[in-house]
Design an enzyme around this catalytic site. Structure first.
Site, PDB file in Angstrom:
ATOM      1  N   GLU A 351     -18.122  -5.038 -36.073  1.00 34.89           N
ATOM      2  CA  GLU A 351     -18.296  -5.757 -37.337  1.00 34.89           C
ATOM      3  C   GLU A 351     -19.752  -6.172 -37.518  1.00 34.89           C
ATOM      4  OE1 GLU A 351     -14.847  -7.998 -39.478  1.00 34.89           O
ATOM      5  OE2 GLU A 351     -15.973  -9.489 -38.336  1.00 34.89           O
ATOM      6  N   HIS A 382      -5.429   4.937 -15.146  1.00 36.25           N
ATOM      7  CA  HIS A 382      -4.255   5.804 -15.238  1.00 36.25           C
ATOM      8  C   HIS A 382      -3.977   6.225 -16.675  1.00 36.25           C
ATOM      9  CE1 HIS A 382      -3.082   5.126 -11.010  1.00 36.25           C
ATOM     10  NE2 HIS A 382      -3.650   3.938 -11.209  1.00 36.25           N
ATOM     11  N   LYS A 509      -9.901  -5.271 -49.425  1.00 33.34           N
ATOM     12  CA  LYS A 509      -9.084  -6.437 -49.777  1.00 33.34           C
ATOM     13  C   LYS A 509      -8.859  -6.495 -51.291  1.00 33.34           C
ATOM     14  CE  LYS A 509     -10.865  -9.394 -46.034  1.00 33.34           C
ATOM     15  NZ  LYS A 509     -11.613 -10.641 -45.755  1.00 33.34           N
TER      16      LYS A 509
END
Length: 547
Positions: A351, A382, A509
């Site tokens: 950000e 793993h 948004k």
């Protein structure tokens, strides 16, 4: 003169050509003290950067580049409240929140006084709740604190709370709700008692859709138990830079904590945004958290560039991103308590550094930022270390090791062994001679071993840093987080970008509001592209609103 035209940058291009074909194995073979020379200790952290594809001249040139970008001046601006955004408003003054030793600022005295007042308010509430003196609507003591926020308002406190759980006073527990999906809210409160639950609503603007929707759900949930609105007021706190909006929502004025406009969300854990953490671990330990960050601040301001942990960490990232064209960097903490640290650092880096415009508004002509990600070791060994070890990309890795979880715990030797083993393998690899020797020692015939060896070779020469905490406590955690904050800031200075905004996320948004209206069949869809329009229609069809 632009960054890429500067003499140090041009010299770094030549240095890259020189080093790109060399192997780190040879660096260590030629210099038996490389591990000692390329490591340092500061603010409770040990930093080994010897397993990087650099020599001393590379470090010198990187430091010269930083100087050419006026980094010394920009560091002092960070600590003096002189950084501003495109509107001339102060930003990035979060370091003031942890100046614990005789506040020495020559400016912004009002800010310092407000910080002190905030400290006192946090301290008093923390003591009341921890001693059982803060009561709910049935006069029972608070036992559960639910932080409602998103982004930095949630990631920081949740990460730090999980890391410092041994310091939490029973029966207090903290919970964190961020997602707009109501599953997050209802699964979190499912086992909680409304009579003993306190909600902390953290939103800088107090307009954040996700946060306000979850706050509304919290109100409804409490009302089902208390029945009367006036009874639930003590169950809400707010942390915001818009206290009037919090009061309009229904939060009592005395229960509103200040979050200043110059504190960015991803830098806010040091402020009242860390209220849930301060309550859980107590003010004394929260102050230790601030002290650790302040110690790293002091090191960052005072140490020479080539002995400066945040600066070196940043310059190495610059080296790989801009010269080796690395697109991604991994963070691998070897401590279960740091399980949320990779997510926290992902936001901090991506950000802050995901920018394509310089401070003067002109376009950036060099790569900025990288995809920063990670997971816990040894789990990550793993799942995705295979890509580090035998893949084709350059992926710098930061390994973070904790020697002891607490003063009372045992040494984490198996974890440490795995961490160091991974860093050594990334550096030196596994050549054919070593593979053949091991296969033959296992009793495998030479001809078969030759065939198998091809698939077991590890080229090595993959860079990594190792950061070691002697113990994971509030002080060392504060230091670690400040280290990465300053690392990101240094990168932003060299790239000439603003790390304190995130305008890119705002457009999505806004469009979400328009799309929601379309999904509610209230607006014309002609303004959307054909893909989005088709997706909206598909959703409406499934809902039964369209044939």
């Amino acid at each position: 003169m632009s960054l890429v035209e500067s003499p140090p940058w041009q010299a770094l291009k030549s240095k890259y050509q020189e080093l790109s074909s060399l192997h780190m194995r040879d660096f260590f073979a030629q210099d038996k003290k490389r591990g000692t020379r390329l490591s340092l200790e500061a603010a409770g952290l040990y930093f080994d950067y010897s397993k990087n594809r650099v020599d001393e001249k590379t470090i010198d040139l990187l430091c010269e580049s930083a100087n050419a970008c006026n980094l010394p001046l920009r560091i002092e601006q960070l600590f003096s409240g002189k950084l501003t955004n495109e509107s001339g408003e102060m930003v990035g003054f979060h370091t003031a929140l942890r100046q614990v030793n005789n506040f020495s600022f020559k400016t912004n005295n009002n800010a310092i006084q407000e910080i002190h007042a905030s400290w006192e308010k946090i301290k008093k509430l923390s003591i009341r709740i921890r001693e059982g003196d803060y009561k709910g609507f049935t006069n029972k003591s608070i036992t559960d604190i639910v932080n409602i926020g998103i982004g930095g308002s949630s990631l920081g406190p949740q990460m730090a709370y999980n890391a410092l759980k041994p310091y939490v006073k029973a029966p207090l527990r903290c919970h964190f709700i961020s997602n707009l999906d109501d599953t997050d809210f209802y699964e979190t409160v499912r086992t909680l008692n409304p009579e003993t639950t306190l909600f902390i609503i953290t939103s800088k603007t107090f307009t954040t859709k996700e946060t306000l929707e979850n706050a509304r759900r919290a109100t409804e949930w409490l009302m089902q138990a208390a029945k009367k609105e006036n009874l639930i007021q003590t169950h809400f706190m707010a942390v915001t830079a818009a206290p009037e909006k919090a009061h309009e929502f229904g939060i009592q004025k005395d229960n509103i904590f200040m979050l200043w406009p110059w504190v960015g969300g991803r830098f806010s854990v040091w402020s009242a945004a860390g209220l849930s953490l301060a309550i859980a671990i107590g003010w004394e330990e929260f102050f230790e958290f601030l002290r650790g960050a302040h110690a790293m601040d002091t090191h960052f301001r005072q140490a020479e560039f080539n002995k400066n942990m945040p600066i070196l960490l940043a310059l190495l990232s610059i080296w790989y991103i801009n010269f080796f064209h690395a697109k991604t960097q991994a963070i691998i903490p070897y401590s279960q308590r740091l399980v949320y640290l990779p997510d926290y650092l992902t936001q901090l880096h991506m950000e802050s550094l995901g920018k394509s415009v310089q401070l003067d508004g002109s376009a950036v002509h060099w790569q900025t930022g990288a995809v920063v990600w990670g997971d816990l070791g040894t789990n990550s060994q793993h799942s995705f270390h295979q890509l580090f070890l035998q893949g084709t990309m350059v992926i710098p890795v930061d390994f973070i090791a904790v020697l002891k979880n607490s003063r009372e715990s045992h040494w984490q030797l198996p974890l440490i062994a795995n961490c160091l083993g991974q860093s050594q393998t990334l550096m030196e690899g596994y050549d054919k001679e070593g593979v053949m020797r091991d296969l033959i020692n296992q009793g495998i015939e030479h001809e078969k071993a030759e065939k198998l060896a091809t698939y077991r070779l590890i080229r090595g020469n993959n860079p990594s840093n190792t950061i070691i905490l002697e113990e994971l406590n509030p002080y060392s955690l504060g230091s670690l987080l400040a280290l990465y904050e300053h690392k990101v800031y240094v990168q932003s200075v060299i790239w000439n970008i603003n790390p304190f905004d995130q305008w890119g996320v705002e457009r999505g948004k806004h469009l979400a509001k328009d799309i929601l209206q379309a999904l509610q069949a209230e607006t014309d869809q002609s303004s959307f592209d054909s893909s989005t329009e088709r997706l909206i229609n598909y959703v409406l069809k499934i809902k039964g609103n369209r044939p």
